[in-house]
Design an enzyme around this catalytic site. Structure first.
Site, PDB file in Angstrom:
ATOM      1  N   SER A 213       0.841  -1.213   0.000  1.00  0.00           N
ATOM      2  CA  SER A 213       0.000   0.000   0.000  1.00  0.00           C
ATOM      3  C   SER A 213       0.869   1.253   0.000  1.00  0.00           C
ATOM      4  O   SER A 213       0.616   2.215  -0.743  1.00  0.00           O
ATOM      5  CB  SER A 213      -0.876   0.037   1.255  1.00  0.00           C
ATOM      6  OG  SER A 213      -1.844  -0.969   1.208  1.00  0.00           O
TER       7      SER A 213
ATOM      8  N   ARG B  20       1.656   4.341  -3.010  1.00  0.00           N
ATOM      9  CA  ARG B  20       1.435   5.758  -2.691  1.00  0.00           C
ATOM     10  C   ARG B  20       2.722   6.566  -2.844  1.00  0.00           C
ATOM     11  O   ARG B  20       2.694   7.724  -3.277  1.00  0.00           O
ATOM     12  CB  ARG B  20       0.865   5.877  -1.280  1.00  0.00           C
ATOM     13  CG  ARG B  20      -0.618   5.413  -1.225  1.00  0.00           C
ATOM     14  CD  ARG B  20      -1.046   5.079   0.175  1.00  0.00           C
ATOM     15  NE  ARG B  20      -2.477   4.821   0.324  1.00  0.00           N
ATOM     16  CZ  ARG B  20      -3.083   3.652   0.049  1.00  0.00           C
ATOM     17  NH1 ARG B  20      -2.392   2.632  -0.432  1.00  0.00           N
ATOM     18  NH2 ARG B  20      -4.386   3.506   0.224  1.00  0.00           N
TER      19      ARG B  20
ATOM     20  N   ASP C  50      -7.190  -7.899   4.617  1.00  0.00           N
ATOM     21  CA  ASP C  50      -6.459  -8.796   3.709  1.00  0.00           C
ATOM     22  C   ASP C  50      -5.941 -10.048   4.417  1.00  0.00           C
ATOM     23  O   ASP C  50      -5.353 -10.922   3.775  1.00  0.00           O
ATOM     24  CB  ASP C  50      -5.269  -8.055   3.085  1.00  0.00           C
ATOM     25  CG  ASP C  50      -5.725  -6.947   2.128  1.00  0.00           C
ATOM     26  OD1 ASP C  50      -6.839  -7.066   1.580  1.00  0.00           O
ATOM     27  OD2 ASP C  50      -4.981  -5.976   1.944  1.00  0.00           O
TER      28      ASP C  50
ATOM     29  N   ARG D  86     -13.563  -6.904 -10.981  1.00  0.00           N
ATOM     30  CA  ARG D  86     -13.818  -6.189  -9.725  1.00  0.00           C
ATOM     31  C   ARG D  86     -14.619  -4.904  -9.949  1.00  0.00           C
ATOM     32  O   ARG D  86     -14.449  -4.222 -10.957  1.00  0.00           O
ATOM     33  CB  ARG D  86     -12.483  -5.896  -9.018  1.00  0.00           C
ATOM     34  CG  ARG D  86     -11.785  -7.189  -8.648  1.00  0.00           C
ATOM     35  CD  ARG D  86     -10.491  -6.979  -7.943  1.00  0.00           C
ATOM     36  NE  ARG D  86     -10.669  -6.413  -6.610  1.00  0.00           N
ATOM     37  CZ  ARG D  86      -9.656  -6.114  -5.810  1.00  0.00           C
ATOM     38  NH1 ARG D  86      -8.410  -6.289  -6.216  1.00  0.00           N
ATOM     39  NH2 ARG D  86      -9.882  -5.615  -4.612  1.00  0.00           N
TER      40      ARG D  86
ATOM     41  N   SER E 254     -13.445   1.754   2.852  1.00  0.00           N
ATOM     42  CA  SER E 254     -12.451   1.341   1.861  1.00  0.00           C
ATOM     43  C   SER E 254     -11.408   2.430   1.682  1.00  0.00           C
ATOM     44  O   SER E 254     -11.727   3.561   1.296  1.00  0.00           O
ATOM     45  CB  SER E 254     -13.142   1.061   0.522  1.00  0.00           C
ATOM     46  OG  SER E 254     -12.189   1.092  -0.525  1.00  0.00           O
TER      47      SER E 254
HETATM   48  C1  S3P Z   1      -5.676  -1.186   0.062  1.00  0.00           C
HETATM   49  C2  S3P Z   1      -6.901  -1.163   0.645  1.00  0.00           C
HETATM   50  C3  S3P Z   1      -7.705  -2.357   0.896  1.00  0.00           C
HETATM   51  C4  S3P Z   1      -6.924  -3.651   0.725  1.00  0.00           C
HETATM   52  C5  S3P Z   1      -6.002  -3.611  -0.442  1.00  0.00           C
HETATM   53  C6  S3P Z   1      -5.034  -2.456  -0.338  1.00  0.00           C
HETATM   54  C7  S3P Z   1      -4.955   0.078  -0.129  1.00  0.00           C
HETATM   55  O1  S3P Z   1      -8.794  -2.341   0.016  1.00  0.00           O
HETATM   56  O2  S3P Z   1      -7.797  -4.751   0.615  1.00  0.00           O
HETATM   57  O3  S3P Z   1      -5.283  -4.824  -0.537  1.00  0.00           O
HETATM   58  O4  S3P Z   1      -3.731   0.073  -0.350  1.00  0.00           O
HETATM   59  O5  S3P Z   1      -5.602   1.146  -0.051  1.00  0.00           O
HETATM   60  P1  S3P Z   1     -10.142  -1.538   0.420  1.00  0.00           P
HETATM   61  O6  S3P Z   1      -9.692  -0.310   1.057  1.00  0.00           O
HETATM   62  O7  S3P Z   1     -10.882  -1.278  -0.806  1.00  0.00           O
HETATM   63  O8  S3P Z   1     -10.829  -2.454   1.386  1.00  0.00           O
END
Ligand code: S3P
Length: 451
Positions: free
Chosen positions: A35, A39, A332, A135, A180
């Protein structure tokens, strides 16, 4: 300059052989957080000047983001293993890509970059693999349309999809129906180029890496509790200043060795450099409530995120009800929690996690199907599953599981295979490289037998 392309051929099939009487021991360093890596590249592209990133996860998902950010006009250079430079073009400075942006398997890459493009007066077409193309994107296209962007995609808001940003982005106040981070981040990324304040309310707090890193780059972002959820406000059109980012290790990847170590009688494993942001580390709390022995050492802050070394010792686990309130903080990690649950004594109840049905695969259906194939008792619910553990007795195993474009399903069943009577084979194992290219080397280095 070191090329961005990968070398070598990915392994497509892996078999986990039972550990027998050996236990897992040793030390690994968690791979870079996926993540945070996405970013770092995106925000670096929006800063004016050169951002350097170390510890970047060099998995397929993040490489797809690096290529997309370069196609949008930033200069992205790999200077060494995990070391990257991004020469940014400033907020509003991205240019229209000359090619389709292929995001591979990455929902985060696709959704966040669609937000980024929606904040610029350009068009870009996004595509992805079979999993990503299934998705739902409506969750981001709805708010981004309110901000002025237009979308043309397949039936049901699926990729491939073309995003066209407006001349002037409208700041909005959006009440998100889902907790999310991808939805929140897509809106905030578009809001970066909007004149005014963009507000997102989420029903439960989701991971806050976007807010933390935007602050680090100099944006004005506030976040406050609102009932069970949170409200995040971003002031648009900041000048982002380049940063030196050190990416912490990924708790979602560390989760696999953690569970393997807990299940390994007499084992002791240290996992260095694990991000323990409370909005990510929910699994470790649940494992401790099951009786798991996980200690934190050398706790410190790194790049605005808390980090620690995890010292994990094997021993018996007992089933629990995973708190629904904390689901977003371990969203996750449910596949690997199912594996801990399969060997614990008693039942582990996991509910309130219907989001799992729209991840890289329908993770509830896949875990239920795979656990049953391995001889584990499990009940499926619309919003989760209940696993009845064996109390440490090795389940039958002796099955083949298709990872089905879902890295976490593949890695979870390989961990289960270490503790079964007979081996478990995972096909489609190349998907593991999306998030954890060193998975096999790390686990085998601790004493596992994955071939
Ligand atoms: C993520 C957010 C999550 C997670 C994904 C990574 C991110 O999804 O499941 O693997 O980096 O923002 P959601 O925020 O849609 O649940």
């Amino acid at each position: 300059m070191i090329p961005m392309q990968k070398v070598g051929h990915p392994v497509t099939e892996l078999t986990a052989h039972p550990l027998a009487r050996t236990s897992l021991n040793g030390e690994i360093t968690a791979p870079g957080d996926k993540s945070i890596s996405h970013r770092a590249l995106m925000f670096g592209a929006l800063a004016v000047g050169q951002t350097t990133v170390s510890g970047l996860l060099e998995g397929d998902d993040v490489r797809a983001t690096a290529a997309a950010v370069a196609a949008l006009g930033a200069r992205v250079t790999r200077t060494g293993p995990g070391d990257w430079q991004v020469d940014g073009v400033g907020v509003g400075g991205l240019s229209e890509p000359g090619t389709v942006l292929d995001m591979g398997n990455s929902g985060t890459g696709a959704r966040l970059l669609m937000g980024l493009v929606a904040g610029h007066p350009i068009s870009a077409t996004f595509t992805g693999d079979a999993s990503l193309s299934r998705r739902p994107m409506g969750r981001i296209t709805r708010p981004l349309q309110q901000m002025g962007a237009r979308f043309q995609g397949r039936e049901g808001d699926r990729l491939p999809m073309t995003v066209t940003g407006p001349e002037t982005v409208m700041p909005i106040s959006y009440d998100s129906p889902v907790a999310s981070a991808q939805v929140k981040s897509a809106i905030l990324l578009a809001g970066l180029n909007a004149p005014g304040i963009t507000t997102v309310r989420e029903p439960k707090p989701s991971r806050d890496h976007t807010e933390n890193m935007l602050r680090q780059f100099g944006a004005e972002v506030s976040s406050e509790a609102d009932g069970t959820g949170r409200i995040v406000r971003l002031t648009g059109q900041p000048e982002l200043t380049p940063q030196r980012i050190i990416v912490p290790g990924d708790p979602s990847s560390a989760a696999f060795a953690t569970v393997a170590a807990l299940l390994s009688d007499g084992g002791k494993v240290t996992i260095r450099n694990v991000g323990i942001n409370p909005l990510r580390a929910g699994l470790f709390d649940v494992l401790c409530s099951m009786g798991g022995r996980i200690e934190h050492g050398n706790t410190r802050m790194q790049g605005g995120e808390p980090v620690a070394d995890l010292i994990v010792e094997g021993g018996p686990l007992a089933g629990v009800t995973a708190p629904e309130d904390n689901a977003a903080a371990m969203i996750d990690e449910y596949p690997i929690l199912c594996i801990a649950a399969a060997l614990a004594s008693g039942r582990t109840v996991m509910r309130g996690i219907e989001e799992l049905r729209v991840k890289e695969s329908d993770r509830i259906a896949r875990m239920v199907e795979g656990l049953r194939a391995a001889g584990v008792e499990v009940a499926e619910h619309e919003d989760g599953m209940t696993v009845t553990g064996s109390g440490g007795i090795p389940p039958r195993g002796g099955c083949t599981i298709d990872a089905g474009h879902d890295h976490r399903i593949g890695m979870s069943f390989l961990i289960l295979g270490l503790f079964c009577e007979r081996p478990i084979t995972v096909t489609g194992a190349e998907t593991i490289a999306t998030s954890y290219p060193d998975f096999v080397a790390h686990l085998n280095g601790l004493g596992a037998d994955l071939r």
